[in-house]
Design an enzyme around this catalytic site. Structure first.
Site, mmCIF file in Angstrom:
data_model
loop_
_atom_site.group_PDB
_atom_site.id
_atom_site.type_symbol
_atom_site.label_atom_id
_atom_site.label_comp_id
_atom_site.label_asym_id
_atom_site.label_seq_id
_atom_site.Cartn_x
_atom_site.Cartn_y
_atom_site.Cartn_z
ATOM 1 N N ASP A 20 70.607 -20.467 139.003
ATOM 2 C CA ASP A 20 71.602 -20.602 137.934
ATOM 3 C C ASP A 20 71.461 -21.998 137.348
ATOM 4 O O ASP A 20 70.835 -22.880 137.943
ATOM 5 C CB ASP A 20 73.022 -20.404 138.489
ATOM 6 C CG ASP A 20 74.070 -20.552 137.393
ATOM 7 O OD1 ASP A 20 73.882 -19.952 136.315
ATOM 8 O OD2 ASP A 20 75.049 -21.303 137.575
ATOM 9 N N SER A 21 72.069 -22.211 136.197
ATOM 10 C CA SER A 21 72.070 -23.548 135.605
ATOM 11 C C SER A 21 72.866 -24.531 136.460
ATOM 12 O O SER A 21 72.745 -25.736 136.285
ATOM 13 C CB SER A 21 72.674 -23.486 134.197
ATOM 14 O OG SER A 21 73.952 -22.897 134.256
ATOM 15 N N CYS A 83 72.120 -16.789 136.043
ATOM 16 C CA CYS A 83 72.614 -17.409 134.811
ATOM 17 C C CYS A 83 72.497 -16.416 133.647
ATOM 18 O O CYS A 83 71.402 -15.938 133.341
ATOM 19 C CB CYS A 83 71.783 -18.661 134.526
ATOM 20 S SG CYS A 83 72.278 -19.502 133.032
ATOM 21 N N GLU A 165 85.234 -24.904 136.755
ATOM 22 C CA GLU A 165 84.711 -25.910 137.689
ATOM 23 C C GLU A 165 85.825 -26.845 138.169
ATOM 24 O O GLU A 165 85.813 -27.333 139.290
ATOM 25 C CB GLU A 165 83.570 -26.709 137.045
ATOM 26 C CG GLU A 165 82.380 -25.823 136.800
ATOM 27 C CD GLU A 165 81.053 -26.553 136.777
ATOM 28 O OE1 GLU A 165 81.019 -27.779 136.948
ATOM 29 O OE2 GLU A 165 80.039 -25.863 136.573
ATOM 30 N N CYS A 197 79.390 -14.511 131.707
ATOM 31 C CA CYS A 197 79.046 -15.890 132.071
ATOM 32 C C CYS A 197 79.424 -16.058 133.540
ATOM 33 O O CYS A 197 80.461 -15.532 133.974
ATOM 34 C CB CYS A 197 79.825 -16.864 131.186
ATOM 35 S SG CYS A 197 79.658 -18.584 131.703
ATOM 36 N N HIS A 199 80.737 -18.293 135.242
ATOM 37 C CA HIS A 199 82.004 -18.941 135.608
ATOM 38 C C HIS A 199 83.242 -18.077 135.358
ATOM 39 O O HIS A 199 84.295 -18.345 135.917
ATOM 40 C CB HIS A 199 82.180 -20.237 134.805
ATOM 41 C CG HIS A 199 81.249 -21.324 135.206
ATOM 42 N ND1 HIS A 199 79.893 -21.230 135.034
ATOM 43 C CD2 HIS A 199 81.485 -22.531 135.775
ATOM 44 C CE1 HIS A 199 79.330 -22.353 135.474
ATOM 45 N NE2 HIS A 199 80.275 -23.153 135.923
HETATM 46 N N1 DGL Z 1 75.455 -20.253 133.982
HETATM 47 C C1 DGL Z 1 75.751 -20.192 132.572
HETATM 48 C C2 DGL Z 1 75.826 -18.738 132.126
HETATM 49 O O1 DGL Z 1 76.106 -17.843 132.904
HETATM 50 C C3 DGL Z 1 77.055 -20.921 132.242
HETATM 51 C C4 DGL Z 1 76.967 -22.430 132.334
HETATM 52 C C5 DGL Z 1 75.948 -23.013 131.368
HETATM 53 O O2 DGL Z 1 76.199 -23.070 130.147
HETATM 54 O O3 DGL Z 1 74.892 -23.398 131.855
HETATM 55 O O4 DGL Z 1 75.600 -18.467 130.967
#
Ligand code: DGL
Length: 292
Positions: A20-21, A83, A165, A197, A199
């Site tokens: 993931d990012s 991600c 977060e 997403c 989060h």
């Molecule tokens: N992990 C990213 C997503 O699911 C969200 C956070 C980001 O913008 O990197 O799109």
């Protein structure tokens, strides 16, 4: 045929890679871990370069290849791109470069939304995600592939990421931001809303209360875990070690390995907020593309 079976047998005990990012993909890890307690996981959070949701296609592709190469070089039998932004933008490039099965979160989330909404005569599906995911139209394309009739509305909710977060899951400010972001979605009156997403499942209660109890929420991570379980069965890749019979599995236990590209302490803190526990094995690393 014989050769394939032999290869699968030697692969089955390898972990599943997840990237993931940053920390958000832990919601996908949790869904995978709950559904597949007999599997081991390696998770990479690209905390040095988060967020991906506001970056260009070329940049997200490059980061995604580097993350995938890192995990592949550690020996994995399958890669889950947790991600949503990387899944939306970089899946074809990852598949081109990585020699293992790759599963993204967009297809499973979209298919689950169509499945749940099918009973309606005029299915209406809404998707909330990052700006990059919305602009890519990846969810809308996948939903249309599964249903020609579905009406779709997508909306970006970028502030949901820092709110999740921060652990602001019930604050007045979070409700008022949700109300503003979801206004158009409420007017659209969908049957189903995809949390597109990593989060957003953390803010599930705020989103559900704002949108109304009659809208079904789809967690793409959970939908992905369901498809991964099926894929492991279909490809003969399920772990044969029987680890979950010999010991009780816990989230973040020592069978799962976590890597981050920066700020390991912050990752551990937010992980505890998301999962209720800190990773027992967590290391900071640098990632770069490993040539095959
Ligand atoms: N992990 C990213 C997503 O699911 C969200 C956070 C980001 O913008 O990197 O799109």
């Amino acid at each position: 045929m014989k050769e394939k079976t032999t290869q699968n047998q030697s692969n089955t005990n390898l972990p599943i890679g997840i990237f993931d990012s940053g920390v958000g993909g832990l919601t996908v890890y949790r869904a995978l871990h709950e559904r597949l307690p007999n599997e081991k996981f390696i998770y990479l959070g690209d905390t040095a370069r988060v967020p991906y949701g506001t970056k260009s296609l070329a940049t997200v592709e490059r980061y995604a290849i580097e993350n995938s190469s890192f995990l592949a070089s550690h020996g994995i039998k399958l890669l889950v791109v947790a991600c949503n932004t990387a899944s939306a933008l970089a899946l074809p490039k990852i598949r081109e470069k990585i020699g293992v099965e790759v599963v993204g979160v967009i297809g499973p989330g979209a298919r689950k939304a169509v499945e749940i909404t099918k009973v309606n005569e005029n299915p209406k599906i809404s998707v909330i995600a990052t700006e990059a995911t919305v602009s890519s139209n990846a969810y809308a394309d996948s939903i249309r592939e599964a249903s020609k009739e579905a009406e779709i509305l997508q909306n970006a909710c970028p502030l949901f990421v820092p709110l999740a977060e921060e652990g602001w899951t019930a604050e007045d400010e979070t409700f008022s931001i949700a109300k503003k972001y979801l206004q158009k979605v409420i007017e659209f009156a969908p049957n189903t809303l995809v949390l597109g997403c990593t989060h957003y499942p953390i803010l599930r209660d705020v989103i559900q209360q704002t949108i109304g109890e009659n809208v079904r929420l789809i967690d793409s991570g959970e939908a992905t875990a369901e498809e991964v379980e099926q894929l492991l069965k279909d490809k003969g890749l399920a772990n044969t070690e029987q680890i979950s019979y010999n010991r009780k599995r816990h989230l973040c236990d020592d069978l799962d390995h976590f890597y981050v590209t920066d700020a390991a302490e912050r990752f551990a803190k937010v992980a505890e907020r998301f999962l209720g526990v800190k990773p027992s094995k967590l290391e900071a690393v640098e990632v770069f593309e490993v040539s095959k």
